[in-house]
Motif scaffolding. Structure first.
Motif, PDB file in Angstrom:
ATOM      1  N   SER A 125      -1.387  11.479 -14.564  1.00 37.34           N
ATOM      2  CA  SER A 125      -0.052  11.363 -15.559  1.00 37.34           C
ATOM      3  C   SER A 125       1.073  11.660 -14.389  1.00 37.34           C
ATOM      4  O   SER A 125       2.130  10.746 -14.689  1.00 37.34           O
ATOM      5  N   ILE A 126       1.150  12.485 -13.466  1.00 36.88           N
ATOM      6  CA  ILE A 126       2.310  12.648 -12.554  1.00 36.88           C
ATOM      7  C   ILE A 126       2.522  11.142 -11.773  1.00 36.88           C
ATOM      8  O   ILE A 126       3.590  10.648 -11.544  1.00 36.88           O
ATOM      9  N   ALA A 127       1.154  10.562 -11.325  1.00 37.37           N
ATOM     10  CA  ALA A 127       1.371   9.543 -10.465  1.00 37.37           C
ATOM     11  C   ALA A 127       1.934   8.296 -11.394  1.00 37.37           C
ATOM     12  O   ALA A 127       2.986   7.665 -10.885  1.00 37.37           O
ATOM     13  N   VAL A 128       1.594   8.232 -12.694  1.00 37.11           N
ATOM     14  CA  VAL A 128       1.960   7.244 -13.790  1.00 37.11           C
ATOM     15  C   VAL A 128       3.570   7.502 -13.734  1.00 37.11           C
ATOM     16  O   VAL A 128       4.649   6.306 -13.837  1.00 37.11           O
ATOM     17  N   GLU A 129       4.000   8.623 -14.044  1.00 41.27           N
ATOM     18  CA  GLU A 129       5.462   8.926 -14.358  1.00 41.27           C
ATOM     19  C   GLU A 129       6.435   8.510 -13.316  1.00 41.27           C
ATOM     20  O   GLU A 129       7.688   8.084 -13.334  1.00 41.27           O
ATOM     21  N   LEU A 130       5.764   8.715 -11.958  1.00 37.49           N
ATOM     22  CA  LEU A 130       6.361   8.488 -10.713  1.00 37.49           C
ATOM     23  C   LEU A 130       6.773   7.065 -10.542  1.00 37.49           C
ATOM     24  O   LEU A 130       8.042   6.606 -10.207  1.00 37.49           O
ATOM     25  N   ALA A 131       5.694   6.493 -10.985  1.00 40.35           N
ATOM     26  CA  ALA A 131       5.993   4.859 -10.910  1.00 40.35           C
ATOM     27  C   ALA A 131       6.739   4.266 -12.001  1.00 40.35           C
ATOM     28  O   ALA A 131       7.791   3.289 -11.679  1.00 40.35           O
ATOM     29  N   GLN A 132       6.727   4.665 -13.154  1.00 38.16           N
ATOM     30  CA  GLN A 132       7.422   4.528 -14.417  1.00 38.16           C
ATOM     31  C   GLN A 132       9.150   4.659 -13.982  1.00 38.16           C
ATOM     32  O   GLN A 132       9.959   3.874 -14.340  1.00 38.16           O
ATOM     33  N   GLN A 133       9.123   5.727 -13.299  1.00 40.45           N
ATOM     34  CA  GLN A 133      10.757   6.202 -13.075  1.00 40.45           C
ATOM     35  C   GLN A 133      11.343   5.442 -11.890  1.00 40.45           C
ATOM     36  O   GLN A 133      12.495   4.830 -12.270  1.00 40.45           O
ATOM     37  N   ALA A 134      10.583   4.968 -10.894  1.00 38.37           N
ATOM     38  CA  ALA A 134      10.926   3.937 -10.107  1.00 38.37           C
ATOM     39  C   ALA A 134      11.085   2.399 -10.710  1.00 38.37           C
ATOM     40  O   ALA A 134      12.138   1.967 -10.398  1.00 38.37           O
ATOM     41  N   ALA A 135      10.182   2.238 -11.685  1.00 37.26           N
ATOM     42  CA  ALA A 135      10.248   0.834 -12.220  1.00 37.26           C
ATOM     43  C   ALA A 135      11.506   0.534 -13.334  1.00 37.26           C
ATOM     44  O   ALA A 135      11.908  -0.734 -13.239  1.00 37.26           O
ATOM     45  N   GLY A 136      11.777   1.555 -13.991  1.00 42.95           N
ATOM     46  CA  GLY A 136      12.787   1.514 -14.659  1.00 42.95           C
ATOM     47  C   GLY A 136      12.589  -0.093 -15.883  1.00 42.95           C
ATOM     48  O   GLY A 136      11.414  -0.031 -16.266  1.00 42.95           O
ATOM     49  N   ASN A 137      13.417  -0.732 -15.827  1.00 46.86           N
ATOM     50  CA  ASN A 137      13.260  -1.896 -16.633  1.00 46.86           C
ATOM     51  C   ASN A 137      13.181  -3.126 -15.855  1.00 46.86           C
ATOM     52  O   ASN A 137      13.111  -4.146 -16.135  1.00 46.86           O
ATOM     53  N   ALA A 138      12.931  -2.834 -14.315  1.00 43.20           N
ATOM     54  CA  ALA A 138      12.758  -3.828 -13.404  1.00 43.20           C
ATOM     55  C   ALA A 138      11.269  -4.332 -13.354  1.00 43.20           C
ATOM     56  O   ALA A 138      10.959  -5.526 -13.024  1.00 43.20           O
ATOM     57  N   ASN A 174       4.309  16.359  -2.172  1.00 42.26           N
ATOM     58  CA  ASN A 174       5.714  15.543  -1.752  1.00 42.26           C
ATOM     59  C   ASN A 174       5.785  14.458  -2.751  1.00 42.26           C
ATOM     60  O   ASN A 174       5.800  13.320  -2.395  1.00 42.26           O
ATOM     61  N   PRO A 175       5.999  14.813  -4.120  1.00 39.98           N
ATOM     62  CA  PRO A 175       5.980  13.724  -5.036  1.00 39.98           C
ATOM     63  C   PRO A 175       7.396  13.117  -4.722  1.00 39.98           C
ATOM     64  O   PRO A 175       7.439  11.788  -5.207  1.00 39.98           O
ATOM     65  N   GLU A 176       8.256  13.654  -4.192  1.00 38.01           N
ATOM     66  CA  GLU A 176       9.654  12.927  -3.866  1.00 38.01           C
ATOM     67  C   GLU A 176       9.485  11.788  -2.951  1.00 38.01           C
ATOM     68  O   GLU A 176      10.166  10.691  -3.030  1.00 38.01           O
ATOM     69  N   LEU A 177       8.378  11.892  -1.968  1.00 38.82           N
ATOM     70  CA  LEU A 177       7.955  10.651  -1.251  1.00 38.82           C
ATOM     71  C   LEU A 177       7.365   9.690  -1.864  1.00 38.82           C
ATOM     72  O   LEU A 177       7.694   8.405  -1.499  1.00 38.82           O
ATOM     73  N   VAL A 178       6.650  10.052  -2.597  1.00 37.69           N
ATOM     74  CA  VAL A 178       5.777   8.978  -3.496  1.00 37.69           C
ATOM     75  C   VAL A 178       7.064   8.178  -4.307  1.00 37.69           C
ATOM     76  O   VAL A 178       6.872   6.904  -4.361  1.00 37.69           O
ATOM     77  N   LEU A 179       7.965   8.837  -4.955  1.00 35.78           N
ATOM     78  CA  LEU A 179       8.857   8.159  -5.681  1.00 35.78           C
ATOM     79  C   LEU A 179       9.609   7.083  -4.780  1.00 35.78           C
ATOM     80  O   LEU A 179      10.072   6.031  -5.169  1.00 35.78           O
ATOM     81  N   GLN A 180      10.031   7.584  -3.585  1.00 32.87           N
ATOM     82  CA  GLN A 180      10.841   6.867  -2.766  1.00 32.87           C
ATOM     83  C   GLN A 180      10.156   5.581  -2.216  1.00 32.87           C
ATOM     84  O   GLN A 180      10.931   4.609  -2.240  1.00 32.87           O
ATOM     85  N   ILE A 181       8.898   5.569  -2.070  1.00 32.40           N
ATOM     86  CA  ILE A 181       8.144   4.427  -1.526  1.00 32.40           C
ATOM     87  C   ILE A 181       8.217   3.697  -2.722  1.00 32.40           C
ATOM     88  O   ILE A 181       8.338   2.304  -2.625  1.00 32.40           O
ATOM     89  N   HIS A 182       7.858   4.078  -3.989  1.00 29.63           N
ATOM     90  CA  HIS A 182       8.066   2.916  -5.121  1.00 29.63           C
ATOM     91  C   HIS A 182       9.322   2.439  -5.199  1.00 29.63           C
ATOM     92  O   HIS A 182       9.581   1.294  -5.264  1.00 29.63           O
ATOM     93  N   PRO A 186       0.861  -1.319   0.010  1.00 24.65           N
ATOM     94  CA  PRO A 186      -0.152  -0.112   0.088  1.00 24.65           C
ATOM     95  C   PRO A 186       0.770   1.274  -0.010  1.00 24.65           C
ATOM     96  O   PRO A 186       1.726   1.463   0.604  1.00 24.65           O
ATOM     97  N   LEU A 187       0.507   2.221  -0.779  1.00 26.66           N
ATOM     98  CA  LEU A 187       1.118   3.419  -0.752  1.00 26.66           C
ATOM     99  C   LEU A 187       0.527   4.442   0.523  1.00 26.66           C
ATOM    100  O   LEU A 187       1.441   5.125   1.057  1.00 26.66           O
ATOM    101  N   GLY A 188      -0.876   4.461   0.609  1.00 24.17           N
ATOM    102  CA  GLY A 188      -1.179   5.132   1.732  1.00 24.17           C
ATOM    103  C   GLY A 188      -0.786   4.948   3.127  1.00 24.17           C
ATOM    104  O   GLY A 188      -0.358   5.728   3.889  1.00 24.17           O
ATOM    105  N   THR A 189      -0.481   3.487   3.438  1.00 27.74           N
ATOM    106  CA  THR A 189       0.188   3.087   4.481  1.00 27.74           C
ATOM    107  C   THR A 189       1.441   3.644   4.503  1.00 27.74           C
ATOM    108  O   THR A 189       1.841   4.007   5.791  1.00 27.74           O
ATOM    109  N   GLU A 190       2.288   3.391   3.781  1.00 24.71           N
ATOM    110  CA  GLU A 190       3.677   3.909   3.610  1.00 24.71           C
ATOM    111  C   GLU A 190       3.711   5.446   3.891  1.00 24.71           C
ATOM    112  O   GLU A 190       4.454   5.988   4.152  1.00 24.71           O
ATOM    113  N   LEU A 191       2.686   6.204   3.219  1.00 19.95           N
ATOM    114  CA  LEU A 191       2.830   7.734   3.501  1.00 19.95           C
ATOM    115  C   LEU A 191       2.598   8.099   4.734  1.00 19.95           C
ATOM    116  O   LEU A 191       3.062   8.881   5.306  1.00 19.95           O
TER     117      LEU A 191
END
Length: 294
Positions: free
Chosen positions: A91-104, A46-54, A21-26
């Motif tokens: 769009s922001i939410a998906v971009e943050l997840a994609q940034q964290a996901a990379g090719n993994a 705090n988009p940086e926090l969302v990215l870090q959780i991902h 869960p993202l809400g729990t981690e936030l």
């Protein structure tokens, strides 16, 4: 590039690890989600926090990340800030997840119910449901998600609308429902009716989320006539009649993992965590199940 969901599911000895869960981690990391806008506020504040959780879920071994779109429906933004653009937030939410996901990892776009998940509204007009969900599906697909995750679904009526709408998209779609007794949706629809309906749809995986671990076995038994791969991401507890969160066996990493082993034996191929669970559970699932199903 990572393999597609279909390619991953074709590997019969592989259990795919969904994030938690993202809400729990936030909340655990000090971000107040108990406000209008809920977890969507973090995309602006705090988009940086969302990215870090991902990133933490990727490091834990997740194969699938869920973008923070559970509350980016336009209807969910009205009490917070109507000026916020739902498409932009999605769009922001998906971009943050994609940034964290990379090719993994592959990125899932969360498609949530409209309104309170635990107190479903059955009186919403069908035209309104179609309008709202079509917007969200268009926004998620335009943002480039790999998978549509139709989750926390509680009413047969809303579910049927979504299943009709996804027919026009080529993106693989997973469905996860909520049940308090393991036998019915929250609107009283028997789960075997859901299993039958989904057989005639484009859904590629079926299961449950946002439920205590103690009833998952019953849910899976109720859905057993549907031969699709199963998905489960359960809670660390449950909300009692007074609205208080009560921890259950799901709060214990070893107990939760042992129960997950039995769910895999019932056909679960995609395994993650929902409300109250934390990153260490995903890490333990990845360690125990990522290469072999049991």
């Amino acid at each position: 590039m990572p393999e597609t969901l279909q390619e991953l599911l074709e590997k019969s000895n592989r259990t795919l690890i969904l994030d938690g869960p993202l809400g729990t981690e936030l909340t655990r990391r000090g971000f107040d989600v108990d406000r209008p806008g809920w977890s969507a506020r973090a995309l602006v504040e705090n988009p940086e926090l969302v990215l870090q959780i991902h990133l933490d879920y990727v490091a834990a071994g997740a194969n699938l990340l869920t973008a923070n779109t559970f509350r980016t429906h336009a209807v969910n933004l009205k009490e917070w800030n109507p000026a916020q653009n739902a498409r932009e937030l999605t769009s922001i939410a998906v971009e943050l997840a994609q940034q964290a996901a990379g090719n993994a990892c592959l990125v899932c776009g969360s498609v949530s119910p409209l309104g309170d998940s635990y107190r479903p509204q059955t009186s919403l007009s069908e035209d309104w449901l179609i309008e709202q969900h079509e917007k969200m599906l268009d926004e998620l697909t335009s943002a480039g998600v790999d998978i549509l995750l139709v989750e926390t679904q509680t009413t047969f009526r809303e579910l049927k609308v979504i299943l009709r709408l996804i027919e026009k998209y080529s993106i693989p779609t997973m469905l996860s429902v909520v049940s308090f007794d393991g036998l019915h949706l929250l609107d009283g629809t028997p789960l075997p009716d859901i299993a039958e309906l989904v057989t005639r749809s484009k859904i590629v995986a079926l299961g449950c989320n946002c439920v205590p671990v103690e009833i998952v076995k019953t849910v899976l038994n109720s859905l057993k006539d549907n031969q699709l791969p199963k998905i489960v991401y359960a809670n660390s507890g449950y909300q009692n009649a007074e609205g208080t969160w009560v921890q259950s066996l799901g709060a214990n990493l070893d107990e939760h993992t042992e129960l997950a082993k039995s769910w895999i034996q019932q056909g679960v191929r995609i395994l993650g965590g929902c409300c109250g669970t934390e990153v260490p559970l995903i890490a333990k699932f990845a360690e125990k199940f990522n290469e072999n199903s049991v």
